[in-house]
Design an enzyme around this catalytic site. Structure first.
Site, PDB file in Angstrom:
ATOM      1  N   GLU A   1       5.130   2.987   1.238  1.00 49.42           N
ATOM      2  CA  GLU A   1       6.421   2.828   1.898  1.00 49.42           C
ATOM      3  C   GLU A   1       6.794   4.136   2.574  1.00 49.42           C
ATOM      4  O   GLU A   1       6.699   5.208   1.971  1.00 49.42           O
ATOM      5  CB  GLU A   1       7.496   2.420   0.889  1.00 49.42           C
ATOM      6  CG  GLU A   1       8.805   2.005   1.543  1.00 49.42           C
ATOM      7  CD  GLU A   1       9.684   1.172   0.627  1.00 49.42           C
ATOM      8  OE1 GLU A   1      10.788   0.794   1.086  1.00 49.42           O
ATOM      9  OE2 GLU A   1       9.287   0.914  -0.515  1.00 49.42           O
ATOM     10  N   GLY A   2       7.191   4.052   3.842  1.00 47.91           N
ATOM     11  CA  GLY A   2       7.535   5.255   4.600  1.00 47.91           C
ATOM     12  C   GLY A   2       8.960   5.207   5.101  1.00 47.91           C
ATOM     13  O   GLY A   2       9.780   4.407   4.649  1.00 47.91           O
TER      14      GLY A   2
ATOM     15  N   ASP B   1       1.761  14.923  14.794  1.00 46.21           N
ATOM     16  CA  ASP B   1       1.953  14.706  13.358  1.00 46.21           C
ATOM     17  C   ASP B   1       0.620  14.778  12.629  1.00 46.21           C
ATOM     18  O   ASP B   1       0.353  13.991  11.715  1.00 46.21           O
ATOM     19  CB  ASP B   1       2.632  13.350  13.110  1.00 46.21           C
ATOM     20  CG  ASP B   1       3.281  13.268  11.721  1.00 46.21           C
ATOM     21  OD1 ASP B   1       3.469  14.334  11.080  1.00 46.21           O
ATOM     22  OD2 ASP B   1       3.593  12.159  11.275  1.00 46.21           O
TER      23      ASP B   1
ATOM     24  N   LYS C   1       1.966  -2.780   8.917  1.00 49.64           N
ATOM     25  CA  LYS C   1       3.148  -1.914   8.814  1.00 49.64           C
ATOM     26  C   LYS C   1       4.364  -2.721   9.250  1.00 49.64           C
ATOM     27  O   LYS C   1       4.438  -3.179  10.385  1.00 49.64           O
ATOM     28  CB  LYS C   1       2.991  -0.675   9.697  1.00 49.64           C
ATOM     29  CG  LYS C   1       4.156   0.322   9.571  1.00 49.64           C
ATOM     30  CD  LYS C   1       4.159   1.353  10.697  1.00 49.64           C
ATOM     31  CE  LYS C   1       3.045   2.354  10.584  1.00 49.64           C
ATOM     32  NZ  LYS C   1       3.203   3.449  11.599  1.00 49.64           N
TER      33      LYS C   1
ATOM     34  N   LEU D   1       0.818  -1.221   0.000  1.00 49.77           N
ATOM     35  CA  LEU D   1       0.000   0.000   0.000  1.00 49.77           C
ATOM     36  C   LEU D   1       0.848   1.265   0.000  1.00 49.77           C
ATOM     37  O   LEU D   1       0.419   2.313  -0.465  1.00 49.77           O
ATOM     38  CB  LEU D   1      -0.920   0.008   1.227  1.00 49.77           C
ATOM     39  CG  LEU D   1      -1.923  -1.146   1.327  1.00 49.77           C
ATOM     40  CD1 LEU D   1      -2.619  -1.126   2.677  1.00 49.77           C
ATOM     41  CD2 LEU D   1      -2.942  -1.064   0.195  1.00 49.77           C
TER      42      LEU D   1
ATOM     43  N   TYR E   1      10.184   4.240   7.982  1.00 52.19           N
ATOM     44  CA  TYR E   1      10.605   3.089   8.771  1.00 52.19           C
ATOM     45  C   TYR E   1      10.315   1.745   8.115  1.00 52.19           C
ATOM     46  O   TYR E   1      10.761   0.716   8.596  1.00 52.19           O
ATOM     47  CB  TYR E   1       9.952   3.136  10.156  1.00 52.19           C
ATOM     48  CG  TYR E   1      10.433   4.293  10.989  1.00 52.19           C
ATOM     49  CD1 TYR E   1      11.791   4.526  11.141  1.00 52.19           C
ATOM     50  CD2 TYR E   1       9.554   5.162  11.604  1.00 52.19           C
ATOM     51  CE1 TYR E   1      12.256   5.588  11.901  1.00 52.19           C
ATOM     52  CE2 TYR E   1      10.005   6.225  12.366  1.00 52.19           C
ATOM     53  CZ  TYR E   1      11.358   6.430  12.505  1.00 52.19           C
ATOM     54  OH  TYR E   1      11.816   7.483  13.252  1.00 52.19           O
ATOM     55  N   GLY E   2       9.551   1.713   7.036  1.00 54.56           N
ATOM     56  CA  GLY E   2       9.259   0.427   6.431  1.00 54.56           C
ATOM     57  C   GLY E   2       8.093   0.464   5.471  1.00 54.56           C
ATOM     58  O   GLY E   2       7.678   1.522   5.007  1.00 54.56           O
ATOM     59  N   VAL E   3       7.552  -0.723   5.197  1.00 53.66           N
ATOM     60  CA  VAL E   3       6.529  -0.910   4.177  1.00 53.66           C
ATOM     61  C   VAL E   3       5.184  -1.197   4.829  1.00 53.66           C
ATOM     62  O   VAL E   3       5.116  -1.843   5.876  1.00 53.66           O
ATOM     63  CB  VAL E   3       6.926  -2.084   3.250  1.00 53.66           C
ATOM     64  CG1 VAL E   3       5.843  -2.371   2.218  1.00 53.66           C
ATOM     65  CG2 VAL E   3       8.251  -1.796   2.563  1.00 53.66           C
TER      66      VAL E   3
END
Length: 269
Positions: free
Chosen positions: A22-23, A134, A43, A20, A25-27
């Site tokens: 990717e950020g 955030d 996540k 969905l 820290y991960g996927v």
């Protein structure tokens, strides 16, 4: 439970589907929970080395979400280690507020409803003494039934202790309150409320309202829109670590910035 046992449990329970996003820290990927039949979003966090502190960010998010049970906050359904990564399973949400705002084919008839749900979720966080830190449209997820929920608590912190100091490097810049831009280390839930107000303006404009290219430029855009604060309005401003003086400009009428907003909406803003 060993990682081998854990791997088998996870492999048996979750059927992996498409990625969905990717950020940092991960996927995040879509999966089917075979135990419940529900679709979930998982996540997958790269833990990295212990000294990098990513472990603590993930563990903090788990701890907070276990405590923050509310209809307007994303539900964490599972958490498990696997192959050196931490996996967090969340209820699946179809889209986010940023995608809705950007899609010009969608008529935003639900502004009031979306904003009400955002405020309810944030009010619950603050009652539980949690700062989100955030708030922005792509962290406000929307489910198939139109339900909006606050998500991504990686920067969230418990507040309320006297003299507790935090980093000012939180929020995406366009949603960062003036005290943070001036380097404040002690702040309140007001920083979340400022960010939510920026989201509110975006629902009307269909674009981010205050798009600064640096912290200095961001402050300039804020003061141009709302007027430069005076010492009588904000006496402690000059004592903030990164304070710089700005030329005084008066605030333009709010309705000139948001002509499409009703009187009640402007009053709330």
């Amino acid at each position: 439970m060993t990682e081998t046992d854990e791997s088998k449990r996870v492999a048996d329970r979750y059927l992996k589907r498409e990625v969905l996003g990717e950020g940092t820290y991960g996927v995040v990927y879509k999966a089917i929970d075979t135990k419940t039949g529900q679709t979930v979003a998982i996540k997958k966090i790269r833990l990295g080395k212990q000294k990098e502190g990513v472990n603590f960010t993930a563990l903090r998010e788990i701890k907070l979400l276990k405590e923050l049970k509310d209809p307007n906050i994303i539900e964490l359904t599972d958490a498990f280690p696997l192959k050196g990564k931490l996996h967090l399973a969340f209820e699946f949400m179809e889209t986010d507020l940023e995608a809705v705002i950007r899609d010009r084919n969608i008529f935003l008839s639900h502004i009031k409803s979306y904003f009400q749900m955002t405020l309810k979720g944030l009010a619950f966080c603050h009652r539980k003494w949690v700062l989100h830190r955030d708030m922005k449209p792509n962290n406000l997820l929307i489910g198939p039934n139109g339900q909006l929920k606050l998500a991504d608590f990686g920067l969230a912190r418990v507040f309320g202790s006297p003299d507790r100091r935090f980093t000012h490097q939180v929020f995406a810049r366009w949603y960062r309150a003036p005290e943070l831009l001036f380097g404040a280390k002690q702040y309140t839930s007001a920083v979340d409320v400022w960010a939510v107000a920026c989201v509110f303006t975006e629902l009307f404009l269909r674009r981010p309202f205050l798009q600064g290219t640096s912290d200095i430029d961001q402050l300039g855009k804020i003061f141009a829109a709302f007027g430069t604060p005076t010492s009588s309005q904000w006496p402690d401003m000059i004592y903030l670590p990164d304070y710089v003086e700005y030329q005084y400009v008066p605030a333009p009428p709010l309705h000139s910035l948001f002509p499409m907003a009703s009187g009640d909406a402007l009053d709330l803003l």
